[in-house]
Every structure is written in structure tokens, then in C-alpha cells.
Write a protein that holds these residues in place. Structure first.
Motif, PDB file in Angstrom:
ATOM      1  N   LEU A  76      -7.961  -9.462  -6.133  1.00  0.00           N
ATOM      2  CA  LEU A  76      -8.511  -8.832  -4.940  1.00  0.00           C
ATOM      3  C   LEU A  76     -10.038  -8.780  -4.960  1.00  0.00           C
ATOM      4  CD1 LEU A  76      -6.075  -5.840  -4.306  1.00  0.00           C
ATOM      5  CD2 LEU A  76      -6.507  -7.761  -2.771  1.00  0.00           C
ATOM      6  N   LYS A  77     -10.667  -9.017  -6.105  1.00  0.00           N
ATOM      7  CA  LYS A  77     -12.130  -8.907  -6.185  1.00  0.00           C
ATOM      8  C   LYS A  77     -12.852  -9.742  -5.145  1.00  0.00           C
ATOM      9  CE  LYS A  77     -12.635  -7.444 -11.014  1.00  0.00           C
ATOM     10  NZ  LYS A  77     -13.042  -7.851 -12.385  1.00  0.00           N
ATOM     11  N   PRO A  78     -12.482 -11.011  -4.951  1.00  0.00           N
ATOM     12  CA  PRO A  78     -13.183 -11.793  -3.911  1.00  0.00           C
ATOM     13  C   PRO A  78     -13.027 -11.198  -2.522  1.00  0.00           C
ATOM     14  CG  PRO A  78     -11.914 -13.229  -5.362  1.00  0.00           C
ATOM     15  CD  PRO A  78     -11.504 -11.826  -5.678  1.00  0.00           C
ATOM     16  N   ILE A  79     -11.879 -10.530  -2.264  1.00  0.00           N
ATOM     17  CA  ILE A  79     -11.642  -9.919  -0.961  1.00  0.00           C
ATOM     18  C   ILE A  79     -12.494  -8.672  -0.801  1.00  0.00           C
ATOM     19  CG2 ILE A  79      -9.886  -8.830   0.498  1.00  0.00           C
ATOM     20  CD1 ILE A  79      -7.801 -10.570  -0.843  1.00  0.00           C
ATOM     21  N   VAL A  80     -12.462  -7.806  -1.831  1.00  0.00           N
ATOM     22  CA  VAL A  80     -13.218  -6.562  -1.749  1.00  0.00           C
ATOM     23  C   VAL A  80     -14.708  -6.830  -1.664  1.00  0.00           C
ATOM     24  CG1 VAL A  80     -13.713  -4.399  -2.915  1.00  0.00           C
ATOM     25  CG2 VAL A  80     -11.414  -5.354  -3.004  1.00  0.00           C
ATOM     26  N   ARG A 137       0.834  -1.210   0.000  1.00  0.00           N
ATOM     27  CA  ARG A 137       0.000   0.000   0.000  1.00  0.00           C
ATOM     28  C   ARG A 137       0.868   1.260   0.000  1.00  0.00           C
ATOM     29  NH1 ARG A 137      -4.375   1.930   4.550  1.00  0.00           N
ATOM     30  NH2 ARG A 137      -5.257   3.651   3.358  1.00  0.00           N
ATOM     31  N   ALA A 138       2.016   1.196   0.707  1.00  0.00           N
ATOM     32  CA  ALA A 138       2.923   2.345   0.722  1.00  0.00           C
ATOM     33  C   ALA A 138       3.462   2.621  -0.682  1.00  0.00           C
ATOM     34  CB  ALA A 138       4.070   2.090   1.694  1.00  0.00           C
ATOM     35  N   TYR A 139       3.805   1.556  -1.413  1.00  0.00           N
ATOM     36  CA  TYR A 139       4.250   1.741  -2.801  1.00  0.00           C
ATOM     37  C   TYR A 139       3.155   2.422  -3.624  1.00  0.00           C
ATOM     38  CZ  TYR A 139       8.505  -1.155  -2.530  1.00  0.00           C
ATOM     39  OH  TYR A 139       9.748  -1.656  -2.258  1.00  0.00           O
ATOM     40  N   ALA A 140       1.926   1.978  -3.437  1.00  0.00           N
ATOM     41  CA  ALA A 140       0.825   2.595  -4.176  1.00  0.00           C
ATOM     42  C   ALA A 140       0.670   4.062  -3.789  1.00  0.00           C
ATOM     43  CB  ALA A 140      -0.471   1.831  -3.914  1.00  0.00           C
ATOM     44  N   VAL A 163      -6.875  -0.752  -2.783  1.00  0.00           N
ATOM     45  CA  VAL A 163      -7.597  -0.838  -4.051  1.00  0.00           C
ATOM     46  C   VAL A 163      -7.921   0.534  -4.646  1.00  0.00           C
ATOM     47  CG1 VAL A 163      -9.792  -1.549  -5.099  1.00  0.00           C
ATOM     48  CG2 VAL A 163      -8.506  -3.152  -3.692  1.00  0.00           C
ATOM     49  N   PRO A 164      -8.443   1.497  -3.870  1.00  0.00           N
ATOM     50  CA  PRO A 164      -8.769   2.791  -4.490  1.00  0.00           C
ATOM     51  C   PRO A 164      -7.561   3.456  -5.151  1.00  0.00           C
ATOM     52  CG  PRO A 164      -9.812   2.613  -2.343  1.00  0.00           C
ATOM     53  CD  PRO A 164      -8.874   1.455  -2.444  1.00  0.00           C
ATOM     54  N   VAL A 216      -3.625  -7.775 -10.098  1.00  0.00           N
ATOM     55  CA  VAL A 216      -3.839  -7.635  -8.651  1.00  0.00           C
ATOM     56  C   VAL A 216      -5.309  -7.363  -8.353  1.00  0.00           C
ATOM     57  CG1 VAL A 216      -3.320  -6.242  -6.618  1.00  0.00           C
ATOM     58  CG2 VAL A 216      -1.489  -6.834  -8.206  1.00  0.00           C
ATOM     59  N   LEU A 217      -5.908  -6.438  -9.096  1.00  0.00           N
ATOM     60  CA  LEU A 217      -7.301  -6.084  -8.848  1.00  0.00           C
ATOM     61  C   LEU A 217      -8.219  -7.291  -9.069  1.00  0.00           C
ATOM     62  CD1 LEU A 217      -7.446  -2.550 -10.534  1.00  0.00           C
ATOM     63  CD2 LEU A 217      -7.303  -3.091  -8.084  1.00  0.00           C
ATOM     64  N   ASP A 218      -7.909  -8.109 -10.079  1.00  0.00           N
ATOM     65  CA  ASP A 218      -8.732  -9.313 -10.327  1.00  0.00           C
ATOM     66  C   ASP A 218      -8.634 -10.278  -9.160  1.00  0.00           C
ATOM     67  OD1 ASP A 218      -9.542  -8.353 -12.764  1.00  0.00           O
ATOM     68  OD2 ASP A 218      -8.057  -9.489 -13.943  1.00  0.00           O
TER      69      ASP A 218
END
Length: 482
Positions: free
Chosen positions: A478-482, A421-424, A459-460, A474-476
Motif C-alpha cells: 500500500l505504500k505507493p498508494i498512500v 476495511r470492515a474486517y480491520a 491503513v491507520p 499489505v502495508l508494504d
């Protein structure tokens, strides 16, 4: 060493033979020191009493736990092999996950490492995965508790057990039979010491293994501890209360890591209940810290996290360490709410309070797998990440990953999620994606809601670069998590 730790596997007194590189003489599997609990499907008509005849597949995660237990005791492979009566290469292969852990060796290692029946219990957990092909099945509602000191195994209704532990109401025939069997268990220092040794073993295992591999075995120990506590004399009963509360607190955060909010709340309530019964004010206060941690994990509601943690400061005779842990949670909550000034003030309070000497009864509470300097740094970095910063977090967290990985795979996974998240936050999508994908792989291995929650909050920011292939991957995932 447990009374039966030096013998080979058998089933109800009948030998089943030794394993490769192991003894061939008959003997006892030896679950004599402490209770363990094995899950049984409702559809099964017969409880499988002995699973020692066939070895389970090699398991790298279980091997890593065994390696950590050995190194923590300062023992070489040769020393362990000599005491276990097997080849040094077998211990090495089992620790690396290249060879199967046989039940006779699990029993011997429990005796050598003085971990009660933890290793044998973990082996049962692997057996269940192999037999059922899945982990942590919620529909299982029958459990088998093995009594300590070589006692019998008996099934209990999970619902009935939880009701009995919560409010003391249990009227079913299975539970009555369990209560009668507890009358034969000795209550003394040796019994309590066995549970203490087992608890230390579970703490080590929890740094590497998925929560679902540990929860049922810990629950079995709590069931037996509860019965022994009620039978203990006034002089020793508080010690049983304290041990039962420690098991319950561990079950709370394991349930949290498994994503089970109901279970996490149930066990922190039990920890507070038994702590109050044993006049352990530190644990009762720590319950509010745990509630704040659960808010951060499950909802990210900063204001509610602050509200739960601030309750500690309204309590009397709370030690500096517990107040420091509460202040740390308040710093996290304020940061999640975007209140930098109050976050900094709370974090300063936390650093000051946690630098004071701990009391004997609260030193066992809170994070224990990371040394203080690294822990304080991670607290500051966590607040910065929650405030949306990244540039100054990356150079702080990245160099600490190797030491964190060696002390706790779980803590390292959560820290890597914060680093992603820090990298993002710092506008580095390539590094954020690389770290996120690695964390997602680790989450599948260790099971960590905390790590999933940290990635979910990224994610945002990651979505700004949704056109990148690595980010979209990554977003794909993460979908089940989100």
C-alpha cells in the motif's frame, strides 16, 4: 449488423488472409459503424493504418467482456459460432483467454452483438499494449480518429481536440482536415443508433477492463459526435447532445478510476455543458453528484462531499432519482466527517427518493450494474465502514460478493476493499490482510482508484498490527498508494 461485419480482414482492399478456425476469403475488417481512436507515439513518423494481419495474444479480461456480451444477449456459443462462420471451440477459447482474438472475428462479433466497432476498438487497445509494452502513457499526444461509415483514419493533436471540445477553438491544420472529412458523414437515426450500440458495449467492457483500455476509444467517439451534433438539424441535435453527454460522463468516471483528477473534472464539465445544450436537466444536476463522488475518491473530505451534493437540492425540477443519488453522497460525506446522525438522516432520504419511479431521462444515470436491494445494502454498509464500524458490515457484504462478481468485476473489487476495511474495523487483522491482498491483485487487473482509496483509509487501523507478517505485507504494497 454493420455493412462490413460479415467479411474477413484486409488492408486497404488487399486481403491478408483468414485466421485459424476462420474464413480464408478476403474482405473488410469493418469499422463502419462508429468512430474509434488509436494512440500513436509522438516519435512515430507514420500512422499504422491496419493491424489485422497478426493476431494478438490471448487476453482473459477481453474474453470475459466477450462472454458477458454474449450472455447478455441470450446467445449460446453454438449460435455465435454459426453466425461468425467458425468453430464453437474458437469462441469458447477466445472467451476464456486461451486463444487469440483475430481482427476478422472481432469485426464479426461487433456485427453479431450490434456493438458498433467496440470489440474491434478494444482489440486495437490490446495491440497498442503489445507494441508499446505499457498502458496509458501520458506523453502520447497524437491520436487517430476513425470516421464512421467506412471513413478515413486521421491523426489529431490531443491538446487541440480537448480545446475544441471545451471552448470550440481549433485552428490547426489537422483539425481542419478532420472537420472537412466530417462533412461526408451521414447524419441520421442509423448513425446515432450505432453510437448508442457502441456506448452499451463500452459500458459492459468497463465493468472488467482497466480504464486506460477504453478512454481513448470513447474520446474518439466524442470527437465525431461533437462534429455531427454541430451539423445536425434542430430536430435531432438534442439527441446528439444527450449521447455526447453520456459518453462524457462515462469518460469522467473512467478517468476518476484511472486516478486522473484533471481528466475526470474536464469530462464532467463537458457532460454538463452538452446536457445544458440539449435541455437535459437531469445530467446537469448529476454533475454535482459526480463532483461529490470525486471528492470521496481523491481526498475523503466529507464536508466538501456534502457541499457538492447539496447543490442538487438548490436546483429546480430535479427528479427524485437524482436527488436520491445526491442524498446518498451526503450520507457518505457526513459519515466520513464522523457525523452519524446527519448521515442516517441523509441515507433515509436517499432510500425514500430512490424508491420512487425514475423519469425516462434519468434512469440511465448512476449505478446500473447492481440491483436495488443490494445497492441500498451497500450504501448502508459504506456509511457504517466510514463511521469506523465492522462487526455488522461483514455479515452484510460477504454473502453478496458472488453476485457482485458476476455482475461487475469493478463493483465487486470496490466492495471487497470496503469489506477489508470492515474486517480491520472489527479487529480481525488476518481476514483484513487476506482480503486486502486479494483486492490489490484485482486492482492491478481492473484499475480502480475507488478501491485503492478504500484500502488507503484502512491503513491507520491496519497499522495497529504492523508486527504481523501478513499485515506488513499489505502495508508494504500500500505504500505507493498512500
Amino acid at each position: 449488423m454493420t455493412p462490413d461485419a460479415g467479411r474477413g480482414p484486409h488492408c486497404h482492399g488487399k486481403p491478408v488472409g483468414g485466421g485459424e478456425f476462420g474464413p480464408s476469403d478476403a474482405g473488410c475488417l469493418g469499422l463502419a459503424c462508429c468512430a474509434s481512436l488509436v494512440v500513436v507515439d509522438r516519435s512515430q513518423a507514420v500512422v499504422k493504418k491496419c493491424q489485422g494481419a497478426t493476431a494478438v495474444p490471448g487476453n482473459r479480461e477481453l474474453g470475459a467482456v466477450l462472454r458477458e456480451l454474449r450472455k447478455a444477449r441470450g446467445m449460446t456459443l453454438a449460435a455465435v459460432a454459426r453466425q461468425a462462420g467458425c468453430a464453437e471451440s474458437l469462441i469458447s477459447y477466445v472467451e476464456s483467454g486461451k486463444r487469440q482474438l483475430h481482427p476478422w472475428l472481432a469485426s464479426k462479433l461487433d456485427g453479431i452483438y450490434q456493438t458498433g466497432a467496440v470489440i474491434a476498438s478494444l482489440l486495437h487497445g490490446v495491440d497498442q499494449e503489445v507494441e508499446n509494452g505499457q498502458e496509458g502513457v501520458a506523453s502520447r499526444d497524437t491520436v487517430v480518429v476513425e470516421l464512421p461509415q467506412g471513413g478515413v483514419s486521421m491523426p489529431l493533436s490531443r491538446r487541440e481536440l480537448f480545446t475544441a471540445l471545451g471552448v470550440g477553438i481549433a485552428g490547426g491544420p489537422l483539425y481542419r482536415h478532420f472537420e472537412q472529412a466530417l462533412d461526408a458523414v451521414r447524419i441520421g437515426d442509423d448513425t446515432l443508433k450505432a453510437f448508442e450500440d457502441a456506448y452499451a458495449g463500452y459500458q459492459t467492457a468497463a465493468r472488467t477492463l482497466p480504464p486506460s483500455r477504453l478512454i481513448d476509444s470513447l474520446t474518439g467517439n466524442v470527437a465525431v459526435l461533437d462534429g455531427l451534433r454541430r451539423r445536425a438539424g434542430a430536430g435531432v441535435r438534442p439527441r446528439y447532445c444527450h449521447m455526447q453527454a453520456r459518453y462524457a460522463e462515462t469518460l469522467s468516471w473512467l478517468s476518476e478510476e484511472a486516478g486522473d483528477l484533471t481528466g475526470a473534472m474536464y469530462w464532467i464539465d463537458r457532460a454538463s455543458q452538452w446536457a445544458q445544450a440539449g435541455d437535459w436537466n437531469a445530467m446537469a444536476a448529476y454533475g454535482f453528484v459526480r463532483r461529490s463522488m470525486m471528492v470521496v475518491s481523491f481526498s475523503g473530505d466529507g464536508k466538501r462531499a456534502v457541499d457538492n451534493a447539496s447543490a442538487v437540492f438548490a436546483m429546480t425540477d430535479v427528479s427524485p432519482r437524482i436527488r436520491g443519488l445526491a442524498a446518498k453522497q451526503m450520507a457518505f460525506g457526513h459519515a466520513l466527517a464522523g457525523d452519524e446522525a446527519n448521515s442516517n438522516r441523509a441515507l433515509d432520504d436517499a432510500m425514500r427518493l430512490l424508491s420512487e419511479d425514475s423519469r425516462e431521462d434519468d434512469a440511465v444515470l448512476g449505478q446500473r450494474s447492481v440491483v436495488n436491494d443490494d445497492l441500498f445494502t451497500i450504501f448502508q454498509a459504506t456509511c457504517d465502514v466510514y463511521l469506523g464500524r465492522g462487526e455488522r458490515v461483514v455479515p452484510v457484504l460477504e454473502p453478496r460478493l458472488p453476485s457482485l462478481s458476476s455482475s461487475s468485476a469493478r463493483t465487486a473489487t470496490i466492495t471487497r476493499a470496503k469489506l477489508a476495511r470492515a474486517y480491520a474495523n472489527a479487529g480481525q487483522p488476518e481476514e483484513a490482510s487476506r482480503m486486502s491482498l486479494a483486492v490489490l491483485d484485482d486492482i492491478e487487473r481492473v484499475g480502480s482508484l475507488s478501491a485503492r482509496s478504500e484500502l488507503r483509509r484502512a491503513v491507520p487501523v491496519l497499522s495497529y498490527w504492523h508486527g504481523r507478517e501478513d499485515v506488513q505485507m499489505v502495508l508494504d504494497r500500500l505504500k505507493p498508494i498512500v
